[in-house]
Design an enzyme around this catalytic site. Sequence first.
Site, mmCIF file in Angstrom:
data_model
loop_
_atom_site.group_PDB
_atom_site.id
_atom_site.type_symbol
_atom_site.label_atom_id
_atom_site.label_comp_id
_atom_site.label_asym_id
_atom_site.label_seq_id
_atom_site.Cartn_x
_atom_site.Cartn_y
_atom_site.Cartn_z
ATOM 1 N N ASP A 1 56.750 10.035 39.413
ATOM 2 C CA ASP A 1 58.077 10.526 39.049
ATOM 3 C C ASP A 1 58.470 9.861 37.741
ATOM 4 O O ASP A 1 58.621 8.639 37.668
ATOM 5 C CB ASP A 1 59.090 10.197 40.140
ATOM 6 C CG ASP A 1 58.745 10.863 41.463
ATOM 7 O OD1 ASP A 1 58.119 11.943 41.424
ATOM 8 O OD2 ASP A 1 59.090 10.311 42.518
ATOM 9 N N ASP B 1 59.428 20.405 49.640
ATOM 10 C CA ASP B 1 60.057 19.131 49.976
ATOM 11 C C ASP B 1 60.579 19.221 51.405
ATOM 12 O O ASP B 1 61.301 20.164 51.751
ATOM 13 C CB ASP B 1 61.222 18.830 49.031
ATOM 14 C CG ASP B 1 60.761 18.519 47.617
ATOM 15 O OD1 ASP B 1 59.579 18.176 47.435
ATOM 16 O OD2 ASP B 1 61.586 18.617 46.683
#
Length: 258
Positions: A130, A11
């Site tokens: 997600d 990330d």
Amino acid sequence: MLSRRIIPCLDVRDGRVVKGVKFRDHIDMGDIVELALRYRAQGADELVFYDIGASPEGRSVDYTWVERVARLIDIPFCVAGGIGDVETARAVLHAGADKISINSPALGRPQLISELADAFGVQCVVVGIDSIREEDGQWRVRRYTGDPSKTQALPMRTLDWVAEAQRLGAGEIVLNCMDNDGVRRGYDIAQLRQVRALCRVPLIASGGAGEMQHFADVFDQADVDGALAASVFHSGAIPIPELKRFLRAQQIEVRDGQ
């Protein structure tokens, strides 16, 4: 099935690799290129980079670090973050990425999946999802998860979105199980098995790895094509060479590495 893939996830925020828990409270984990080189040396099969601020902030990914990574590693890597049109995707691929991944932009405009598949081929197009389990027991998708202040709960069921993404041309699905993210208690086998039952394209599990057995479990019990993890790799808790030896000992085929 081909060999299972071991995929570190990086990330990215403000040019650095960060990691949170359940997509919150991110801490700095190190330099993008240094971590990419480390994972290449350890035998990672590919890398995934998420610019977690790009979509919530309405910008595209920073191409400069994509170019740096491409110059220095020789394993496939995928880039996600703020890819909302064909031209942005083209720029990311031109910078050196092998695949592009779309998440929030596709939820806002699903036809983007088809446009990218038509332009670059389905093998380049990954759809990240997600997903979180709600009180009624259904898994539903979230949007803009890179910024807690902008995260949106959507009514769409995860299974419905998986089916739609495939229909539109997704060449791979990465299922980010938000309830399990960063807590190291294992992958969400129940959810992944339901998705696997309707997913005809490669499926990558994300969220929950905490020990080597968790990787074996998700391959054996959910039949996923790859397992993505972040914190256990960044911290050194699970060295990739040891993980691959462990999986081979359990008769799980993985690609050659250290």
